[in-house]
Scaffold this active site. Structure first.
Site, PDB file in Angstrom:
ATOM      1  N   ASN A   1      36.733  34.094  45.457  1.00  0.00           N
ATOM      2  CA  ASN A   1      35.699  34.987  45.969  1.00  0.00           C
ATOM      3  C   ASN A   1      34.443  35.098  45.132  1.00  0.00           C
ATOM      4  O   ASN A   1      33.521  35.813  45.499  1.00  0.00           O
ATOM      5  CB  ASN A   1      36.291  36.382  46.168  1.00  0.00           C
ATOM      6  CG  ASN A   1      37.197  36.423  47.384  1.00  0.00           C
ATOM      7  OD1 ASN A   1      36.924  35.750  48.371  1.00  0.00           O
ATOM      8  ND2 ASN A   1      38.274  37.157  47.298  1.00  0.00           N
TER       9      ASN A   1
ATOM     10  N   TRP B   1      49.052  44.017  47.604  1.00  0.00           N
ATOM     11  CA  TRP B   1      47.673  43.576  47.762  1.00  0.00           C
ATOM     12  C   TRP B   1      46.769  44.764  47.733  1.00  0.00           C
ATOM     13  O   TRP B   1      46.379  45.245  48.717  1.00  0.00           O
ATOM     14  CB  TRP B   1      47.440  42.775  49.046  1.00  0.00           C
ATOM     15  CG  TRP B   1      46.758  41.491  48.724  1.00  0.00           C
ATOM     16  CD1 TRP B   1      47.218  40.579  47.830  1.00  0.00           C
ATOM     17  CD2 TRP B   1      45.519  41.035  49.170  1.00  0.00           C
ATOM     18  NE1 TRP B   1      46.330  39.556  47.756  1.00  0.00           N
ATOM     19  CE2 TRP B   1      45.289  39.799  48.539  1.00  0.00           C
ATOM     20  CE3 TRP B   1      44.576  41.521  50.046  1.00  0.00           C
ATOM     21  CZ2 TRP B   1      44.143  39.045  48.765  1.00  0.00           C
ATOM     22  CZ3 TRP B   1      43.438  40.785  50.286  1.00  0.00           C
ATOM     23  CH2 TRP B   1      43.228  39.568  49.652  1.00  0.00           C
TER      24      TRP B   1
ATOM     25  N   ARG C   1      42.293  47.225  55.716  1.00  0.00           N
ATOM     26  CA  ARG C   1      43.276  46.162  55.823  1.00  0.00           C
ATOM     27  C   ARG C   1      44.075  46.354  57.107  1.00  0.00           C
ATOM     28  O   ARG C   1      44.029  47.429  57.727  1.00  0.00           O
ATOM     29  CB  ARG C   1      44.248  46.223  54.636  1.00  0.00           C
ATOM     30  CG  ARG C   1      43.611  46.026  53.276  1.00  0.00           C
ATOM     31  CD  ARG C   1      43.758  44.604  52.800  1.00  0.00           C
ATOM     32  NE  ARG C   1      43.316  44.431  51.420  1.00  0.00           N
ATOM     33  CZ  ARG C   1      42.105  44.059  51.069  1.00  0.00           C
ATOM     34  NH1 ARG C   1      41.182  43.835  51.981  1.00  0.00           N
ATOM     35  NH2 ARG C   1      41.787  43.916  49.801  1.00  0.00           N
TER      36      ARG C   1
ATOM     37  N   SER D   1      39.002  36.974  41.177  1.00  0.00           N
ATOM     38  CA  SER D   1      39.897  36.209  40.308  1.00  0.00           C
ATOM     39  C   SER D   1      39.116  35.302  39.362  1.00  0.00           C
ATOM     40  O   SER D   1      39.359  35.294  38.146  1.00  0.00           O
ATOM     41  CB  SER D   1      40.850  35.373  41.153  1.00  0.00           C
ATOM     42  OG  SER D   1      40.138  34.505  42.017  1.00  0.00           O
TER      43      SER D   1
END
Lengths: 107, 629
Positions: B62, B216, B247, B433
Site C-alpha cells: 500500500n 485484520w 470492513r 507494511s
C-alpha cells in the site's frame, strides 16, 4: 506520447486514448487518466495470458497515462467492461461497448 | 511455585518486535553493525515467520511512491497523508519514509515476493500508491531476509517483553519472559528500537465470544510499544487519533478490492449510495472535505450518518457487481465462465488476507454472486502505520526536519537511546507494511550511529532490581497459585481477576465512555471523565491479575499494556477540544473542527517519577508548502 498531444494514442495499437475518472474510493480518488479501451489492443490481449502464466491471476491491464505528467503505467482490470462506466470522454469511437465474443475475456 | 531461572543478555542494539518494522530494522542494523563490530539482538513474542500485522498475508503493497519512474514525488505523498489526516501529520517523517520506501519494495522483490508486473516489467497498480502482489507469504519472505541477516543465535522468539530498563534518563534495555519456558529475561543494550506494533481490542469489538479475535488488524497487537514508550517517560503524540476501518461486518474483510476491481457500490437499506446522498456534509469539514481522495474518516462519517438515521444495514452489492461484469462477457456460456472466475477472485481476495471473512461466508452460505454482504465501521484501532497516527514523538531527519523536530538521531524518541518505528512511532501515517519496513531501516541505521557516536556504558542492574522486576512480572502466576482454592469457579475469585474478565471490563468502559461501537463513536467530556474514573479502578484491579499459566500470563500483561494505551487515548481526546476526525470519533460537546485553536499536535507524557500525565500542544510546522488544500 506527450501530454500536450491533441489526440493521444496508444503506442501498442494506435487507438485514441479515452479520458476516465478513476474510482473515488481508491487512492486515486477520482483522478483523471487516459487509457486504451481497445479490446483488440495487443498489449491488453497478451496481458491475460501473461498475468495468468506469471502470477496465476485472471486479470489483464490497460495502457494508461497520467495526463498531467505523461507517465504511463499498467492499469489492472478484471474484465473487458471494467472501468468503462468511468469514461468521461467518448473519443473518436464513441467509447464503444466491449467486443462481445464467445470465450469471454482474453481466452 | 515453579522456580524461574533468569537469563541476562547483553547486546548493543536491542530490537523489540518481529513484524515488518522490526524486520526492516534487523536487515539494516545487521549491515551497519557488522561494519562496526556491534551485536544486534531481536526479541519477538511470537515467531517471526508469521508475526505482526502482515501475518496472514496481503494482496497489495500500500505504499510505493514510484520515484525512479517519475510517477509521483515525495511532496505528492506528503500532501496525500496531510489531507487524509485532516492536517495533523509530521511532514518531515512522512517525507523521510516516502523517499526510502521504494527501495524497500525493490528489496522485497529481490527476496522473492511476487509483485505484479506487465510484460515490460512495469508494476501493476491497484491505486495511486498501491501495487498488486501475490502476498500470501509476504511476511515469510520478509522474515527470512531478517533472520538471515541477524543469525538465529541473535533472535529470541516466544519471549514477551513487559517493559523498559532505564539507566537514568537513557533506555538501556528491556525485561520480559518466555511464553514457553520458565525463564525470565533481562536484555541490556546500548540502544533499544521498539517496533512492537499498535493495539487492538482496547475497545469492545463487534465480533464477540467465539467471533472475537478476527485478524485484520491483528488481535495479538496489544499496545506493547505504547506501554514501553510511556513507561520510559517518552513523549507521545496523536494518542487521540485512532483508526476506524469500514470492513465487511463481523469478519473484517477488506472492501478496497470490491470498490476498485469489482466496481461494487455500497448502498443503504433504501438502495441509496451515501457517498452521493451525503456529499454536502463534506462542506462542513473544509478544506479537507474538498480534497481528493476524500479522507478516510470523512468517507466513514458519511456512512455513519446513514446508520445513525436508521438507514442501515449498509450493504456491499457484491451480487450486482459480479452479475454486471459477467453479463457483459458475451453469451450465456461465456457469462457463466466469467461468473465462476469472478466468484473465485472474490474468495481468493479474502483467502490471501483475511481468512475469517471467507470462513464467515462459508458458514452463512453466502455466495457473493447471489447475495450482498453487510459492511460496517469496525471498533477503533491504534495503528499509527495505517490511517491512525498514534505513537511516540520522534526526531526527524536532519536534512528535512525543522529544528523543533530534530534532536540528533532520526526516529529517536525524547528518551535517549530509545528508537521507534512502525506503529511505535507517531504522526507519520500511511506507512503500511512497506513504509513500516522502510522506517525500521531508517531507525536502525540511526540507532547504530547513536551507539557508535555516543558509546553509552552498559546499564548496571543490581540483583535486587532484577529480582524486583521478576517478581512483578510473575505476580499474576503467584497470586493465582496461592489463592485459586478459595472458590470452585476459577473465573470468579475475590483474590484475583483473570485476564479475560479484565479485558472485558476495559473494553466495556472504553466502548461506553470513549466512543466505541455501541456509542456510535460519540463521546463528550463528562463521558470521558467517567471513563477515567473507571480506568482508575481498573488500574487498582490490575495489581490483582491472576494467571494460571505462562500463556495466560502473557494475556495478563497484554491487557495491562492495553490499559495504558486506553488511558493515553482518553486523556488526549479530552484535551483536544474539537472534533476533527468525525468518522473516527465525534465529540458531542465540541462538534466542530477548530482550525484556529487546534491545528496542532496533542502530545502527552507519563512522568515516570510522579506517574502524573502531562498534556500539551505542539505546533505543526509545514516542511512542504500546502497544495491548494
Amino acid at each position: 506520447m506527450s501530454p500536450t498531444d491533441p489526440q493521444p494514442t496508444c503506442p501498442h495499437c494506435g487507438e485514441v486514448l479515452l479520458r476516465l475518472t478513476l474510482p473515488e474510493e481508491t487512492s486515486w480518488g477520482g483522478e483523471e487518466a487516459l487509457a486504451c479501451f481497445n479490446d483488440s489492443c495487443p498489449y491488453f490481449v497478451r496481458g491475460w495470458q501473461w498475468m495468468e502464466s506469471q502470477f496465476g491471476a485472471k486479470a489483464s491491464y490497460r495502457y494508461r497515462v497520467d495526463p498531467a505528467s505523461g507517465r504511463a503505467m499498467p492499469l489492472a482490470v478484471w474484465s473487458r467492461s471494467a472501468l468503462r462506466d468511468r469514461i468521461v470522454d467518448q473519443g473518436a469511437d464513441g467509447g464503444r461497448e466491449p467486443d462481445i465474443e464467445s470465450g469471454g475475456d482474453g481466452s | 511455585m515453579v522456580d524461574f531461572k533468569t537469563v541476562e543478555v547483553e547486546t548493543d542494539l536491542l530490537i523489540l518486535g518481529g513484524g515488518m518494522a522490526a524486520c526492516g530494522a534487523a536487515v539494516e542494523a545487521a549491515y551497519w553493525a557488522k561494519k562496526h563490530g556491534l551485536k544486534v539482538t531481536l526479541v519477538d513474542k511470537a515467531a517471526m515467520d508469521r508475526s505482526g500485522a502482515v501475518a496472514m498475508g496481503l494482496s497489495a503493497i500500500n505504499q510505493y511512491v514510484g520515484l525512479r519512474d517519475g510517477q509521483n514525488t515525495v511532496k505528492d505523498y506528503v500532501d496525500y497523508v496531510r489531507n487524509d489526516l485532516m492536517g495533523i501529520t509530521r511532514e518531515d517523517l512522512v517525507a523521510n519514509i516516502a523517499r526510502h520506501v521504494d527501495s524497500t519494495v525493490h528489496l522485497f522483490e529481490k527476496w522473492g515476493l511476487p509483485i505484479w508486473k506487465d510484460e515490460q516489467g512495469a508494476y501493476v497498480h491497484e491505486g495511486r500508491w498501491q501495487l498488486m502482489i501475490n502476498g500470501e507469504s509476504y511476511k515469510v519472505v520478509v522474515a527470512e531476509a531478517a533472520k538471515n541477516a541477524l543469525g538465529k543465535e541473535n533472535i529470541y522468539e516466544r519471549v514477551f517483553i513487559v517493559g523498559p530498563i532505564m539507566d537514568g534518563d537513557r533506555c538501556a534495555g528491556a525485561y520480559g519472559f518466555s511464553v514457553r519456558e520458565n525463564t525470565f529475561y533481562v536484555f541490556k543494550a546500548k540502544a533499544v528500537l521498539t517496533a512492537m506494533g499498535g493495539a487492538v481490542h482496547v475497545f469492545k469489538p463487534r465480533s464477540s465470544g467465539e467471533g472475537q479475535g478476527r485478524a485484520w488488524y491483528p488481535p495479538w497487537n496489544a499496545g506493547a510499544s505504547a506501554y514501553f514508550t510511556l513507561k520510559s517517560g517518552a513523549e507521545m503524540t496523536c494518542q487521540e487519533v485512532r483508526f476506524i476501518p469500514v470492513r465487511f461486518k463481523d469478519a473484517y474483510g477488506p472492501v478496497g478490492a470490491w470498490f476498485l476491481l469489482f466496481k461494487s457500490r455500497a448502498t443503504n437499506a433504501l438502495g441509496e449510495n451515501y457517498m452521493e446522498t451525503r456529499k454536502p456534509e463534506l462542506d462542513n469539514w473544509a478544506p479537507y472535505g474538498h480534497v481528493k481522495p476524500v479522507p478516510a474518516n470523512l468517507r466513514n462519517y458519511l456512512g455513519m450518518l446513514d446508520v445513525m438515521e436508521g438507514k442501515g444495514p449498509i450493504y456491499m452489492r457484491t451480487e450486482e457487481a459480479i452479475q454486471k461484469i459477467a453479463t457483459s462477457s458475451g453469451d450465456e456460456k461465456a457469462a457463466k465462465k466469467k461468473l465462476k472466475e469472478l466468484e473465485a477472485e472474490a474468495w481468493e481476495d479474502f483467502l490471501d488476507m483475511t481468512i475469517s471473512q471467507a470462513i464467515l461466508w462459508a458458514a452463512t452460505n453466502v455466495s457473493p454472486d447471489e447475495k450482498s454482504s453487510e459492511i460496517a465501521a469496525a471498533e477503533p484501532y491504534f495503528i499509527g502505520s495505517h490511517s491512525g497516527a498514534s505513537g511516540a514523538w520522534v526526531s526527524g531527519p536532519e536534512d528535512l526536519a525543522p529544528k523543533d523536530y530534530f534532536w540528533g538521531y532520526e526516529n529517536m524518541s525524547t528518551v535517549r537511546g530509545l528508537f521507534c518505528a512502525g506503529d511505535a512511532s507517531g504522526a507519520s501515517s500511511h506507512k503500511f507494511s512497506s513504509g513500516s519496513h522502510a522506517e525500521g531501516r531508517i531507525a536502525a541505521k540511526a540507532a547504530i550511529r547513536f551507539i557508535v557516536k555516543e558509546n553509552p556504558a552498559a546499564a548496571q542492574l543490581d540483583a535486587a532490581k532484577v529480582e524486583a522486576l521478576k517478581a512483578e512480572t510473575y505476580r499474576p502466576l503467584t497470586l493465582f497459585d496461592q489463592t485459586k482454592g478459595a472458590t470452585t469457579q476459577p473465573d470468579v475469585n475475590p483474590n484475583y481477576i483473570r485476564p479475560k474478565m479484565f479485558q472485558m471490563r476495559l473494553q466495556k468502559l472504553m466502548d461506553e465512555y470513549a466512543g466505541g461501537v455501541t456509542s456510535q463513536f460519540t463521546t463528550s467530556e463528562p463521558l470521558l471523565k467517567k471513563g477515567l474514573e473507571l480506568l482508575a479502578f481498573l488500574k487498582e484491579d490490575a495489581a490483582k491479575l491472576g494467571a494460571a499459566d505462562l500463556h495466560e500470563l502473557m494475556r495478563a500483561w497484554e491487557n495491562v499494556h492495553r490499559m495504558y494505551q486506553a488511558e493515553a487515548h482518553v486523556r488526549a481526546i479530552m484535551f483536544r477540544e474539537e472534533t476533527r476526525w468525525p468518522g473516527y470519533y465525534f465529540r458531542s460537546d465540541k462538534p466542530k473542527m477548530d482550525e484556529q485553536n487546534w491545528h496542532c499536535f496533542v502530545n502527552c507524557r507519563l512522568n515516570p517519577t510522579t506517574s502524573e500525565w502531562e498534556m500539551f500542544k505542539r505546533p505543526i510546522i509545514h516542511v512542504f508548502p500546502k497544495a491548494g488544500a
